[in-house]
Structures are given as structure tokens and as C-alpha cells.
Design a protein around this motif. Structure first.
Motif, mmCIF file in Angstrom:
data_model
loop_
_atom_site.group_PDB
_atom_site.id
_atom_site.type_symbol
_atom_site.label_atom_id
_atom_site.label_comp_id
_atom_site.label_asym_id
_atom_site.label_seq_id
_atom_site.Cartn_x
_atom_site.Cartn_y
_atom_site.Cartn_z
ATOM 1 N N GLU A 170 26.814 54.309 38.553
ATOM 2 C CA GLU A 170 28.160 53.748 38.426
ATOM 3 C C GLU A 170 28.484 52.921 39.689
ATOM 4 O O GLU A 170 28.036 53.277 40.775
ATOM 5 C CB GLU A 170 29.099 54.957 38.329
ATOM 6 C CG GLU A 170 30.507 54.670 38.081
ATOM 7 C CD GLU A 170 30.907 54.811 36.602
ATOM 8 O OE1 GLU A 170 30.125 55.318 35.788
ATOM 9 O OE2 GLU A 170 32.021 54.379 36.316
ATOM 10 N N HIS A 171 29.231 51.857 39.535
ATOM 11 C CA HIS A 171 29.606 51.022 40.686
ATOM 12 C C HIS A 171 31.120 50.958 40.831
ATOM 13 O O HIS A 171 31.849 51.008 39.837
ATOM 14 C CB HIS A 171 29.035 49.605 40.520
ATOM 15 C CG HIS A 171 27.547 49.612 40.573
ATOM 16 N ND1 HIS A 171 26.833 49.451 41.742
ATOM 17 C CD2 HIS A 171 26.631 49.832 39.593
ATOM 18 C CE1 HIS A 171 25.548 49.558 41.471
ATOM 19 N NE2 HIS A 171 25.393 49.789 40.183
ATOM 20 N N GLN A 172 31.569 50.825 42.075
ATOM 21 C CA GLN A 172 33.020 50.764 42.329
ATOM 22 C C GLN A 172 33.487 49.314 42.195
ATOM 23 O O GLN A 172 33.057 48.450 42.979
ATOM 24 C CB GLN A 172 33.325 51.262 43.732
ATOM 25 C CG GLN A 172 33.170 52.757 43.878
ATOM 26 C CD GLN A 172 33.503 53.195 45.289
ATOM 27 O OE1 GLN A 172 34.339 52.607 45.961
ATOM 28 N NE2 GLN A 172 32.819 54.229 45.729
ATOM 29 N N LEU A 173 34.370 49.087 41.247
ATOM 30 C CA LEU A 173 34.791 47.711 40.974
ATOM 31 C C LEU A 173 35.466 47.045 42.191
ATOM 32 O O LEU A 173 35.154 45.890 42.494
ATOM 33 C CB LEU A 173 35.710 47.665 39.745
ATOM 34 C CG LEU A 173 35.074 48.178 38.444
ATOM 35 C CD1 LEU A 173 36.061 48.085 37.282
ATOM 36 C CD2 LEU A 173 33.808 47.405 38.097
ATOM 37 N N PRO A 174 36.360 47.733 42.932
ATOM 38 C CA PRO A 174 37.003 47.060 44.068
ATOM 39 C C PRO A 174 35.999 46.631 45.151
ATOM 40 O O PRO A 174 36.147 45.585 45.769
ATOM 41 C CB PRO A 174 37.976 48.109 44.625
ATOM 42 C CG PRO A 174 38.179 49.076 43.501
ATOM 43 C CD PRO A 174 36.906 49.086 42.718
ATOM 44 N N VAL A 175 34.975 47.455 45.347
ATOM 45 C CA VAL A 175 33.966 47.134 46.377
ATOM 46 C C VAL A 175 33.204 45.869 45.967
ATOM 47 O O VAL A 175 32.976 44.953 46.766
ATOM 48 C CB VAL A 175 32.985 48.329 46.570
ATOM 49 C CG1 VAL A 175 31.837 47.971 47.486
ATOM 50 C CG2 VAL A 175 33.741 49.558 47.055
ATOM 51 N N LEU A 176 32.847 45.819 44.686
ATOM 52 C CA LEU A 176 32.125 44.646 44.189
ATOM 53 C C LEU A 176 32.996 43.402 44.231
ATOM 54 O O LEU A 176 32.532 42.316 44.581
ATOM 55 C CB LEU A 176 31.714 44.887 42.741
ATOM 56 C CG LEU A 176 30.361 45.504 42.548
ATOM 57 C CD1 LEU A 176 30.152 45.831 41.086
ATOM 58 C CD2 LEU A 176 29.283 44.525 43.011
ATOM 59 N N LEU A 177 34.265 43.571 43.878
ATOM 60 C CA LEU A 177 35.168 42.419 43.876
ATOM 61 C C LEU A 177 35.289 41.851 45.288
ATOM 62 O O LEU A 177 35.245 40.633 45.486
ATOM 63 C CB LEU A 177 36.550 42.814 43.338
ATOM 64 C CG LEU A 177 37.539 41.658 43.311
ATOM 65 C CD1 LEU A 177 37.144 40.611 42.263
ATOM 66 C CD2 LEU A 177 38.964 42.139 43.024
ATOM 67 N N GLU A 178 35.404 42.732 46.258
ATOM 68 C CA GLU A 178 35.516 42.260 47.642
ATOM 69 C C GLU A 178 34.258 41.483 48.048
ATOM 70 O O GLU A 178 34.336 40.404 48.638
ATOM 71 C CB GLU A 178 35.738 43.438 48.600
ATOM 72 C CG GLU A 178 35.755 42.960 50.037
ATOM 73 C CD GLU A 178 36.105 44.030 51.062
ATOM 74 O OE1 GLU A 178 36.218 45.210 50.697
ATOM 75 O OE2 GLU A 178 36.264 43.656 52.238
ATOM 76 N N ALA A 179 33.096 42.017 47.689
ATOM 77 C CA ALA A 179 31.833 41.342 48.036
ATOM 78 C C ALA A 179 31.759 39.974 47.348
ATOM 79 O O ALA A 179 31.300 38.982 47.933
ATOM 80 C CB ALA A 179 30.657 42.218 47.630
ATOM 81 N N LEU A 180 32.225 39.919 46.110
ATOM 82 C CA LEU A 180 32.179 38.649 45.372
ATOM 83 C C LEU A 180 33.133 37.632 45.999
ATOM 84 O O LEU A 180 32.794 36.452 46.127
ATOM 85 C CB LEU A 180 32.527 38.883 43.900
ATOM 86 C CG LEU A 180 31.404 39.554 43.099
ATOM 87 C CD1 LEU A 180 31.943 40.214 41.836
ATOM 88 C CD2 LEU A 180 30.310 38.539 42.739
ATOM 89 N N CYS A 181 34.311 38.089 46.389
ATOM 90 C CA CYS A 181 35.275 37.164 47.018
ATOM 91 C C CYS A 181 34.686 36.591 48.307
ATOM 92 O O CYS A 181 34.796 35.393 48.581
ATOM 93 C CB CYS A 181 36.602 37.876 47.308
ATOM 94 S SG CYS A 181 37.544 38.176 45.808
ATOM 95 N N GLN A 182 34.047 37.458 49.071
ATOM 96 C CA GLN A 182 33.443 36.986 50.333
ATOM 97 C C GLN A 182 32.317 35.984 50.042
ATOM 98 O O GLN A 182 32.220 34.931 50.682
ATOM 99 C CB GLN A 182 32.899 38.187 51.111
ATOM 100 C CG GLN A 182 32.267 37.817 52.443
ATOM 101 C CD GLN A 182 33.299 37.345 53.470
ATOM 102 O OE1 GLN A 182 34.162 38.105 53.881
ATOM 103 N NE2 GLN A 182 33.214 36.081 53.888
ATOM 104 N N ALA A 183 31.483 36.303 49.063
ATOM 105 C CA ALA A 183 30.350 35.417 48.750
ATOM 106 C C ALA A 183 30.850 34.081 48.192
ATOM 107 O O ALA A 183 30.299 33.015 48.510
ATOM 108 C CB ALA A 183 29.413 36.105 47.755
#
Ligand code: BTN
Length: 257
Positions: A170-183
Motif C-alpha cells: 500500500e502507498h500513502q497518497l499524500p507522500v506520493l502527491l508531494e513527490a509528484l509536485c516536487q518532480a
């Protein structure tokens, strides 16, 4: 403006989180047409998107709370309108950058024009809706749908996967969203700094079936063709039977699915 704690400096700093909306792209478009001055980098995130849209009027289906469905507002007015595809390249690379951290191999691919693939299965898609004023590229409403924790799909949806199915966790959506925003911010600033040629090279190295013979259908027939690149206008360049072709989105189908 809701300031959050993302590490990026502008993408995602104004984060509007919605429990339920038809489509985050529609929501962002409506906000813009109400002449609300939204800061560049605004992100609209939906927990449940009940009429999500894909490319070519397709539907984008996503179980509530399990995946990422969001839209980012960027204003790439530094690009000429004939270079809009450079923006697609930057965004596709940003998503690929984040996903590639989860799997050591080179398995995530960008399928022209805007799909994210793992092996032969689709993990996500991008729907960029451009707003032009005259000859200026004013806004890029950048909708991103990524299958993250969903494991069951309707039977009629084939060749689909999620990050959970790939990684087994399972993955944490907020963590992924933050990484995507940075990328997204990093790739966007790179594009703004004039690095589009470098990004195009990287895009080719991630392009699904690049330089690989495969079966396609175009001009009413099936052909073995080889993808050779994408033109500055975003047309797919294919060589087949010794001839060079360029295709728009609807003019060619991949038979190698
Ligand atoms: C595609 O693969 O055809 C593109 C899918 C894009 C889906 C995203 S989800 C967030 C945003 N809102 C929409 O209605 N569509 C995009």
C-alpha cells in the motif's frame, strides 16, 4: 490560499482538496473562467472523481480514496504555441521520475502521447487541456490520474495495473502527491530554463516501443513499424516498409498491447 508543508516552492503550495467532484480538470477550468486569479502551481485534488475524463473523450474511472486524481495549473507562456508538446514531455518525465524510484529496473514507460505504462499495462494517464489567448500559451490544465492502491478493476478494463499491484504494498497518497509536485516543479523549471532538447532525449529513452519493431494499424491496414520519435508538434514518427510517417493521436493504433 491554503499553504501546506510540501517541499516544492510553488507546485502544490495552493492545494484545494475536494471530497467529491465530477472532474478536477473541469473544476480548475471553471475556477479560471470565473476569473479567479489562481496562483501558478495550484493543485486540485479529488478523493472521489465521479466523471473523470481521459483523452479522446474517454472516461477515467478510479475508485474513491484509492488513487491519485488531481490537476495542476501551470502557465507555460514561455513556450510558443507550436511547442506545446514540450510541456507534455516535461510532465510525463516528472511522473516517470517519481515512479522509477519504486522499481530499480527501467520498467515504467511513457506511451505516446500521454500514458504511463508498466510493462504492457497502463498505470496512469495525463490529460492536458491548454488555454491559449491569441498566440500565447496561457494555461496548461494538467490532469493526472494514477492508479495507486486499487487492486480490482471492472472486467471490461484490460491491461491495467496499479502501484500496489506492482510493488505488493500500500502507498500513502499524500507522500506520493508531494513527490509528484516536487518532480513537476523541477521538470517544469528545467523546461523553462531551455532544457527541452535534453528532456526530449530522456523522453525517447522512456518511450514505449521506441526503436522496437511492433504492429500498428494505420491508413486502414496493419503494418510492422518502428517508432523513431515525436515531432515538435507532438506527432508520432514511425518508419514502416521503408517509409517515414507522422501521425496525429487518432491516426494510428497500437496492436502490440
Ligand atoms: C488518459 O489516460 O486518457 C488521461 C487520464 C487523465 C485522468 C485525470 S484524473 C485527474 C484529471 N481530471 C480528469 O477528469 N481527468 C484527469
Amino acid at each position: 490560499m491554503q499553504n501546506n508543508t510540501f517541499s516544492s516552492s510553488f507546485v502544490g503550495q495552493n492545494l484545494i482538496e475536494l471530497e467529491r467532484v465530477d472532474s478536477t480538470n473541469n473544476f480548475l477550468k471553471n475556477e479560471l473562467s470565473n476569473s479567479k486569479p489562481l496562483p501558478e502551481g495550484t493543485v486540485i485534488l479529488a478523493e472521489d472523481q465521479f466523471a473523470g475524463r481521459g483523452q479522446f473523450s474517454n472516461k477515467w474511472l478510479s475508485d474513491a480514496g484509492k488513487n491519485l486524481t488531481f490537476s495542476v495549473l501551470l502557465n507555460p507562456s514561455f513556450l510558443g504555441i507550436s511547442s506545446q508538446f514540450k510541456y507534455n514531455i516535461a510532465i510525463s518525465l516528472a511522473i516517470n521520475d517519481v515512479l522509477s524510484r519504486f522499481i530499480a529496473s527501467e520498467s515504467f514507460k511513457i506511451k505516446w502521447p500521454n500514458d504511463i505504462y508498466f510493462g504492457r499495462d497502463k498505470l496512469g494517464g495525463i490529460l492536458i487541456e491548454n488555454v491559449l489567448t491569441g498566440s500565447t500559451y496561457k494555461h496548461a490544465i494538467t490532469g493526472i490520474g494514477l492508479n495507486i492502491n486499487q487492486t480490482n478493476y471492472p472486467v471490461d478494463i484490460q491491461r491495467v495495473t496499479s502501484l500496489r499491484l506492482i510493488t505488493g504494498r500500500e502507498h500513502q497518497l499524500p507522500v506520493l502527491l508531494e513527490a509528484l509536485c516536487q518532480a513537476i516543479e523541477d521538470r517544469y523549471l528545467e523546461l523553462k530554463a531551455g532544457k527541452s532538447a535534453q528532456q526530449y532525449k530522456q523522453y525517447l529513452s522512456k518511450l514505449y516501443l521506441y526503436n522496437t519493431p511492433a504492429r500498428y494499424e494505420f491508413n486502414g491496414h496493419t503494418h510492422t513499424g518502428i517508432i523513431k520519435g515525436v515531432s515538435p508538434q507532438g506527432l508520432l514518427q514511425v518508419e514502416a516498409e521503408g517509409k517515414k510517417y507522422e501521425f496525429n493521436f487518432k491516426e494510428i493504433s497500437y496492436l502490440h498491447q
